[in-house]
Design a protein around this motif. Sequence first.
Motif, mmCIF file in Angstrom:
data_model
loop_
_atom_site.group_PDB
_atom_site.id
_atom_site.type_symbol
_atom_site.label_atom_id
_atom_site.label_comp_id
_atom_site.label_asym_id
_atom_site.label_seq_id
_atom_site.Cartn_x
_atom_site.Cartn_y
_atom_site.Cartn_z
ATOM 1 N N GLY A 191 16.499 47.123 48.998
ATOM 2 C CA GLY A 191 17.960 47.022 49.045
ATOM 3 C C GLY A 191 18.579 46.439 47.782
ATOM 4 O O GLY A 191 19.556 45.696 47.849
ATOM 5 N N GLN A 192 18.021 46.792 46.630
ATOM 6 C CA GLN A 192 18.574 46.279 45.366
ATOM 7 C C GLN A 192 18.909 47.435 44.444
ATOM 8 O O GLN A 192 18.161 48.416 44.379
ATOM 9 C CB GLN A 192 17.541 45.412 44.662
ATOM 10 C CG GLN A 192 17.315 44.082 45.351
ATOM 11 C CD GLN A 192 16.506 43.154 44.463
ATOM 12 O OE1 GLN A 192 16.821 42.963 43.304
ATOM 13 N NE2 GLN A 192 15.462 42.582 45.017
ATOM 14 N N LEU A 193 20.001 47.279 43.722
ATOM 15 C CA LEU A 193 20.398 48.315 42.766
ATOM 16 C C LEU A 193 20.904 47.622 41.509
ATOM 17 O O LEU A 193 21.765 46.748 41.576
ATOM 18 C CB LEU A 193 21.529 49.165 43.374
ATOM 19 C CG LEU A 193 22.156 50.225 42.454
ATOM 20 C CD1 LEU A 193 21.146 51.311 42.092
ATOM 21 C CD2 LEU A 193 23.375 50.846 43.131
ATOM 22 N N SER A 194 20.355 48.020 40.366
ATOM 23 C CA SER A 194 20.736 47.374 39.117
ATOM 24 C C SER A 194 21.204 48.429 38.105
ATOM 25 O O SER A 194 20.447 49.318 37.726
ATOM 26 C CB SER A 194 19.518 46.604 38.585
ATOM 27 O OG SER A 194 19.776 46.157 37.305
ATOM 28 N N ILE A 195 22.466 48.310 37.713
ATOM 29 C CA ILE A 195 23.058 49.281 36.781
ATOM 30 C C ILE A 195 23.537 48.516 35.548
ATOM 31 O O ILE A 195 24.127 47.441 35.671
ATOM 32 C CB ILE A 195 24.258 50.019 37.431
ATOM 33 C CG1 ILE A 195 23.806 50.704 38.733
ATOM 34 C CG2 ILE A 195 24.865 51.036 36.468
ATOM 35 C CD1 ILE A 195 24.924 51.407 39.489
ATOM 36 N N TRP A 196 23.289 49.079 34.367
ATOM 37 C CA TRP A 196 23.700 48.414 33.130
ATOM 38 C C TRP A 196 24.560 49.363 32.295
ATOM 39 O O TRP A 196 24.098 50.457 31.966
ATOM 40 C CB TRP A 196 22.460 47.975 32.343
ATOM 41 C CG TRP A 196 22.741 47.271 31.050
ATOM 42 C CD1 TRP A 196 23.900 46.658 30.676
ATOM 43 C CD2 TRP A 196 21.828 47.114 29.951
ATOM 44 N NE1 TRP A 196 23.761 46.116 29.420
ATOM 45 C CE2 TRP A 196 22.506 46.383 28.954
ATOM 46 C CE3 TRP A 196 20.514 47.508 29.731
ATOM 47 C CZ2 TRP A 196 21.915 46.056 27.741
ATOM 48 C CZ3 TRP A 196 19.904 47.186 28.528
ATOM 49 C CH2 TRP A 196 20.604 46.453 27.539
ATOM 50 N N SER A 197 25.768 48.920 32.004
ATOM 51 C CA SER A 197 26.624 49.641 31.058
ATOM 52 C C SER A 197 26.467 48.924 29.715
ATOM 53 O O SER A 197 27.103 47.903 29.462
ATOM 54 C CB SER A 197 28.077 49.601 31.548
ATOM 55 O OG SER A 197 28.980 49.963 30.532
ATOM 56 N N ALA A 198 25.571 49.450 28.886
ATOM 57 C CA ALA A 198 25.302 48.819 27.583
ATOM 58 C C ALA A 198 26.312 49.413 26.606
ATOM 59 O O ALA A 198 26.500 50.621 26.610
ATOM 60 C CB ALA A 198 23.880 49.125 27.142
ATOM 61 N N ALA A 199 26.946 48.574 25.804
ATOM 62 C CA ALA A 199 28.052 49.025 24.947
ATOM 63 C C ALA A 199 29.221 49.475 25.815
ATOM 64 O O ALA A 199 29.656 50.620 25.798
ATOM 65 C CB ALA A 199 27.610 50.127 23.996
ATOM 66 N N SER A 200 29.713 48.524 26.594
ATOM 67 C CA SER A 200 30.712 48.822 27.635
ATOM 68 C C SER A 200 32.134 48.854 27.104
ATOM 69 O O SER A 200 33.060 49.166 27.851
ATOM 70 C CB SER A 200 30.613 47.766 28.735
ATOM 71 O OG SER A 200 30.785 46.471 28.168
ATOM 72 N N SER A 201 32.325 48.460 25.856
ATOM 73 C CA SER A 201 33.663 48.433 25.252
ATOM 74 C C SER A 201 34.647 47.654 26.140
ATOM 75 O O SER A 201 34.315 46.577 26.629
ATOM 76 C CB SER A 201 34.126 49.864 24.964
ATOM 77 O OG SER A 201 35.344 49.826 24.269
#
Length: 274
Positions: free
Chosen positions: A103-113
Motif C-alpha cells: 500500500g505504498q506509492l512513491s512518485i518524484w517530479s524531478a525538476a518540478s519548476s
Amino acid sequence: MELALPEFDYLRQTVYELSSIIIDPGKEYLAESRLSPVAHEEGFASVQELLARMRQGTSMPLRQRVLDAMTNNETSFFRDVAPFEALREIILPEIIASNSRDGQLSIWSAASSTGQEAYSIAMLLDKYFGGLPGWRVKILATDISTSALQRAREGRYSQMEVSRGLTQEQLKRYFSNEGAEWKIIDSIRSMVEFRSLNLFDSWDAIPPCDILFLRNVLIYFEVEKKKQILAKVRSILKPTGYVLLGSAETTLGLDDGFERIQCGPISYCRLKRS
Ligand SMILES: C[S@@+](CC[C@H](N)C(=O)[O-])C[C@H]1O[C@@H](n2cnc3c(N)ncnc32)[C@H](O)[C@@H]1O
C-alpha cells in the motif's frame, strides 16, 4: 548594452559549475534580458556591474539569484497531455496492482519548476483514484531554482498559467480565486512535498521511486552529464518503476539499462527486465 564575450563566458562557466546547465554561445541577449531585473533589484547599475561583483567573490544568495534567473522554468499543468493519460490509464493501474500488498506509492517530479507537474499528478490521483485511501502516497517535487520552488510551495498561479492545461472543471474543483490569482486547494497542496535539489548532488535522501517524472531537464545537459543522471535513475527506480522523459528526450544511445515502451504518441521507460 549587450554583454561582452568575456563577461558572457564567465556567466556561462558559473551557471555550468552551479548546475551543469549549458548556455549556448550567442545567447548574450538572453542573459542580458534575464539578468537586468536582478541587477536592478540588487542595486547594481548594470548586468556588467553585477557580473564584475560576482567575479570578485560574492555571497551564495546572489549567485543563486543569478542561477535562478538563468534557468528555464517553462512548464504547464498536464504538460503535453499524453504522459498524464499514460499515467492514468496504464502506469498507475499497473503499479497500484503490484504495490497493493504494502500500500505504498512513491512518485518524484524531478525538476518540478513552479509545481504544475507535481500538482497535476496530485489532481489526477485525487480525481481518478480517490487519492488512494489507506495508502501511503508520497509525491516529492524537487528543483535547483529557489524562486521556482518558492512559487511552487505557495501554489498561486496567474490567469494565464491556469489557462494552460486546466479545464474549467479542474479549475473550479482544485483552485480558489484570490484576486488576480488562483490558489491550489490545501488538500492537493499538502499531497506534494517540495525540496531543493541539484540533480548532480547526492540522491541519498530520495526514497526508492515507483514513478519518476524527469521531463524537460536532460535537454540542458551534455551527453556525459545525461549519462550520470540516468545511472542515478537506475539506482533509485524500483524494479517495477517507470520514468517519463520530455518529448525531446531519450535514453537511447545514453544508457542501455532502460527499455522504451511506446504507447501512441508517448513513450516511457522502465528498467530492462530479463
Ligand atoms: C523546463 S523546466 C521543466 C519543468 C517540468 N519538469 C516540465 O516538464 O514541465 C526545467 C527545470 O529544470 C530545473 N533544473 C535545471 N538544472 C537542474 C539541476 N541541475 N538540478 C535540478 N533541477 C534543475 C530548472 O530549474 C527548471 O525548473
